[in-house]
Design a protein around this motif. Structure first.
Motif, PDB file in Angstrom:
ATOM      1  N   ASP A  28      54.276 -68.774-184.131  1.00  0.00           N
ATOM      2  CA  ASP A  28      54.858 -70.100-184.359  1.00  0.00           C
ATOM      3  C   ASP A  28      53.989 -71.083-183.589  1.00  0.00           C
ATOM      4  N   TRP A  29      52.847 -71.444-184.188  1.00  0.00           N
ATOM      5  CA  TRP A  29      51.851 -72.264-183.496  1.00  0.00           C
ATOM      6  C   TRP A  29      51.644 -73.557-184.257  1.00  0.00           C
ATOM      7  N   PRO A  30      51.884 -74.715-183.635  1.00  0.00           N
ATOM      8  CA  PRO A  30      51.762 -75.978-184.348  1.00  0.00           C
ATOM      9  C   PRO A  30      50.311 -76.329-184.620  1.00  0.00           C
ATOM     10  N   TRP A  31      50.057 -76.888-185.793  1.00  0.00           N
ATOM     11  CA  TRP A  31      48.690 -77.344-186.102  1.00  0.00           C
ATOM     12  C   TRP A  31      48.324 -78.521-185.223  1.00  0.00           C
ATOM     13  N   CYS A  32      49.350 -79.282-184.803  1.00  0.00           N
ATOM     14  CA  CYS A  32      49.113 -80.462-183.978  1.00  0.00           C
ATOM     15  C   CYS A  32      49.252 -80.093-182.504  1.00  0.00           C
ATOM     16  N   ASP A  33      48.339 -80.639-181.680  1.00  0.00           N
ATOM     17  CA  ASP A  33      48.338 -80.350-180.252  1.00  0.00           C
ATOM     18  C   ASP A  33      48.118 -78.870-179.971  1.00  0.00           C
ATOM     19  N   GLY A  34      47.290 -78.237-180.783  1.00  0.00           N
ATOM     20  CA  GLY A  34      46.939 -76.844-180.572  1.00  0.00           C
ATOM     21  C   GLY A  34      45.467 -76.710-180.258  1.00  0.00           C
ATOM     22  N   THR A 106      33.637 -71.648-177.826  1.00  0.00           N
ATOM     23  CA  THR A 106      34.026 -73.057-177.799  1.00  0.00           C
ATOM     24  C   THR A 106      35.545 -73.176-177.870  1.00  0.00           C
ATOM     25  N   THR A 107      36.119 -73.963-176.978  1.00  0.00           N
ATOM     26  CA  THR A 107      37.521 -74.331-177.100  1.00  0.00           C
ATOM     27  C   THR A 107      37.603 -75.532-178.035  1.00  0.00           C
ATOM     28  N   VAL A 108      38.361 -75.392-179.130  1.00  0.00           N
ATOM     29  CA  VAL A 108      38.475 -76.440-180.135  1.00  0.00           C
ATOM     30  C   VAL A 108      39.933 -76.877-180.211  1.00  0.00           C
ATOM     31  N   GLY A 109      40.187 -78.173-180.031  1.00  0.00           N
ATOM     32  CA  GLY A 109      41.559 -78.637-180.005  1.00  0.00           C
ATOM     33  C   GLY A 109      41.777 -79.898-180.805  1.00  0.00           C
ATOM     34  N   LEU A 110      43.041 -80.126-181.151  1.00  0.00           N
ATOM     35  CA  LEU A 110      43.460 -81.327-181.872  1.00  0.00           C
ATOM     36  C   LEU A 110      44.533 -82.003-181.034  1.00  0.00           C
ATOM     37  N   VAL A 111      44.325 -83.253-180.657  1.00  0.00           N
ATOM     38  CA  VAL A 111      45.246 -83.975-179.778  1.00  0.00           C
ATOM     39  C   VAL A 111      45.981 -85.027-180.597  1.00  0.00           C
ATOM     40  N   CYS A 112      47.292 -84.921-180.660  1.00  0.00           N
ATOM     41  CA  CYS A 112      48.066 -85.908-181.426  1.00  0.00           C
ATOM     42  C   CYS A 112      49.509 -85.882-180.960  1.00  0.00           C
ATOM     43  N   GLY A 113      50.242 -86.909-181.332  1.00  0.00           N
ATOM     44  CA  GLY A 113      51.643 -86.972-180.971  1.00  0.00           C
ATOM     45  C   GLY A 113      51.843 -87.275-179.495  1.00  0.00           C
ATOM     46  N   TYR A 204      39.484 -83.233-180.843  1.00  0.00           N
ATOM     47  CA  TYR A 204      39.550 -84.284-181.856  1.00  0.00           C
ATOM     48  C   TYR A 204      40.898 -84.974-181.829  1.00  0.00           C
ATOM     49  N   ALA A 205      40.893 -86.256-182.225  1.00  0.00           N
ATOM     50  CA  ALA A 205      42.142 -86.970-182.478  1.00  0.00           C
ATOM     51  C   ALA A 205      42.666 -86.547-183.851  1.00  0.00           C
ATOM     52  N   GLN A 206      43.911 -86.874-184.127  1.00  0.00           N
ATOM     53  CA  GLN A 206      44.526 -86.486-185.392  1.00  0.00           C
ATOM     54  C   GLN A 206      43.743 -87.018-186.593  1.00  0.00           C
ATOM     55  N   THR A 207      43.070 -88.131-186.428  1.00  0.00           N
ATOM     56  CA  THR A 207      42.298 -88.718-187.524  1.00  0.00           C
ATOM     57  C   THR A 207      40.967 -88.017-187.762  1.00  0.00           C
TER      58      THR A 207
END
Length: 222
Positions: A28-34, A106-113, A204-207
């Protein structure tokens, strides 16, 4: 994979007798902030998704084929195999192995919310994997009753270390004079892993905009 050891209050049951309840573990892993630990240099990462959609980002993270980093969310769905209630008396997290991330990673992340956007709804069982033995930080009170009606239990395993951790969940149960421990250590045939920090970082940002303050050189951009 779920395995079990068990005993009886009277005579020992057959070795191959299954536990009285079934447990299914799902990510149960969110696509956002993961974030994902990918075994690749930034320049070898796949091209960014062309659309700013949750599905596009989720597919992109899947193509990285890496290990989730930081906190791992797992949902346990438990169901009794009969009309008899099964009592879950305790659930523990155990770290089986600690290893260094790949030399090229590489640690790859998406920062949002905002804060808490990746938190599941309701109670969750939480573990700190950075201490030995792994420590429960609360969230659920035992015992738990498991019936024919499926019950879902979110589990959050947190690590802040650089190492990649291989871990498992041990579920103590009792029912109709029997008791045992069921072990969950795989998801879809793959070990339970929580990754650490890669040698490089791309955030990356959500955009889809690269976050320069969190990222290194060579990260893919549009």
């Amino acid at each position: 994979m779920a395995t079990t050891t068990q005993s009886s209050l009277n005579a020992p049951p057959p070795v191959d007798e299954p536990p009285p309840f079934a447990v299914v573990a799902a990510v149960d892993w969110p696509w956002c902030d993961g974030a994902v630990l990918a075994a690749a240099a930034p320049a070898r990462l796949p091209a960014l998704p062309q659309r700013y959609t949750p599905g596009g980002w989720a597919d992109w993270f899947t193509r990285l084929g890496g290990t989730r980093t930081g906190a791992a969310w797992v949902t346990l769905t438990m169901r009794s195999r009969s009309d008899a209630t099964v009592t879950v008396t305790d659930i523990r997290a155990t770290v089986a192995r600690r290893s260094e991330p790949p030399e090229v990673s590489t640690t790859v992340g998406l920062v949002c919310g905002g804060p808490g956007d990746d938190e599941p709804v309701g109670d969750a069982l939480r573990f700190d994997l950075d201490v030995e033995p792994a420590r429960s930080t609360g969230g659920v009170r035992f015992p738990l009753a498991v019936t024919r009606s499926a019950s879902a239990l979110p589990v959050r395993a947190q690590s802040g270390q650089r190492q990649v951790l291989s871990w498992r969940l041990e579920i103590d149960w009792a029912s109709q004079g029997r008791r045992g421990t069921l072990t969950v250590d795989e998801l879809d045939g793959l070990p339970l892993l929580t990754g650490g920090e890669g040698r490089s970082r791309c955030f990356y940002a959500q955009t889809g905009t690269i976050i320069e303050g969190l990222s290194g050189e060579g990260c893919p951009t549009r």
